[in-house]
Design an enzyme around this catalytic site. Structure first.
Site, mmCIF file in Angstrom:
data_model
loop_
_atom_site.group_PDB
_atom_site.id
_atom_site.type_symbol
_atom_site.label_atom_id
_atom_site.label_comp_id
_atom_site.label_asym_id
_atom_site.label_seq_id
_atom_site.Cartn_x
_atom_site.Cartn_y
_atom_site.Cartn_z
ATOM 1 C CB SER A 95 1.598 27.441 -50.543
ATOM 2 O OG SER A 95 0.962 27.627 -49.326
ATOM 3 C CG ASP B 161 5.664 32.120 -45.276
ATOM 4 O OD1 ASP B 161 4.509 32.250 -44.821
ATOM 5 O OD2 ASP B 161 5.919 31.453 -46.289
ATOM 6 C CG HIS C 207 2.609 32.138 -47.818
ATOM 7 N ND1 HIS C 207 3.408 31.080 -47.454
ATOM 8 C CD2 HIS C 207 1.547 31.586 -48.482
ATOM 9 C CE1 HIS C 207 2.862 29.943 -47.867
ATOM 10 N NE2 HIS C 207 1.739 30.231 -48.499
HETATM 11 C C1 MLT Z 1 -1.192 23.980 -46.241
HETATM 12 O O1 MLT Z 1 -2.329 23.921 -45.794
HETATM 13 O O2 MLT Z 1 -0.706 23.158 -47.015
HETATM 14 C C2 MLT Z 1 -0.378 25.127 -45.795
HETATM 15 O O3 MLT Z 1 -0.974 25.732 -44.703
HETATM 16 C C3 MLT Z 1 -0.141 26.105 -46.863
HETATM 17 C C4 MLT Z 1 -1.423 26.582 -47.463
HETATM 18 O O4 MLT Z 1 -2.117 27.379 -46.860
HETATM 19 O O5 MLT Z 1 -1.714 26.165 -48.565
#
Ligand code: MLT
Length: 200
Positions: free
Chosen positions: A102, A151, A182
């Site tokens: 992520s 996701d 996710h």
């Molecule tokens: C980010 O902010 O990098 C993406 O939205 C994934 C997350 O929530 O970490």
């Protein structure tokens, strides 16, 4: 950067650079490193930004909308830290394979977007396109992308766009699909481990 380091159990195995998701820590992905390559060295880093107390690797303006200036700055900071860590622990700077989830996958992708030799390879679990309208350096690093067809945070189209941007830069990209939103599932980790064993 706050981090932990574990020496390789077998000489020559890569250094796995672990990059957690939003709200995670440098402990989170240790079991994944153990599955992917128990003999590898591990360099696991905590993101230096906090959002409501949750560690991240760069700031965002809202969900999925990144602060690009901060992203570029933090990507440079992480790249510099990798060299410092290589000097301090005596590993080969050219032998780093990132495993990110992520937000951690997004900064790993950003390393590939900005630096030619930042990574020897990357496993990106549920990444997005870190930023657009940049000319990517030529990339030879093989990349595994694990993505969810459903996701809600890192949509299917982002994973596909990221794969084609990296492919156009020369990277050998393997796109793996799961159907668990996710979440990072055991089957996705197994697929990443199989890919890693074939690639390195
Ligand atoms: C980010 O902010 O990098 C993406 O939205 C994934 C997350 O929530 O970490």
């Amino acid at each position: 950067m706050k981090h932990l380091y574990k020496k390789a159990a077998k000489e020559g195995h890569p250094v796995l650079l672990l990059l957690h998701g939003t709200g995670g820590t440098e402990e989170d992905l240790l079991p994944i490193a153990e599955t992917v390559d128990p003999d590898a060295a591990v360099l696991s880093v905590r993101g230096e930004v906090t959002e409501n107390g949750m560690p991240r690797f760069f700031r965002r303006l809202s969900e999925g909308v990144f602060d690009e200036e901060d992203l570029v700055k933090r990507t440079g900071g992480l790249n510099g830290f990798l060299q410092e860590a290589a000097d301090r622990y005596g590993f080969d700077r050219g032998n780093i394979v990132a495993i990110g989830y992520s937000n951690g996958a997004n900064i790993a992708a950003s390393l590939l977007f900005h630096y030619r030799d930042a990574l020897k390879g990357a496993i990106l679990h549920h990444p997005m396109v870190p930023l657009r309208n940049v000319a990517l350096p030529a990339q030879t690093a093989p990349v595994f992308i694990g993505a969810g067809t459903n996701d809600p945070i890192c949509p299917r189209s982002e994973a596909e766009e990221l794969a084609s941007l990296l492919q156009n830069a020369g990277a050998d990209v393997h796109l793996h699909w799961e159907n668990y939103g996710h979440a990072l599932t055991a089957s996705e980790i197994r697929a990443a481990a199989d890919w890693y064993r074939a690639a390195f």
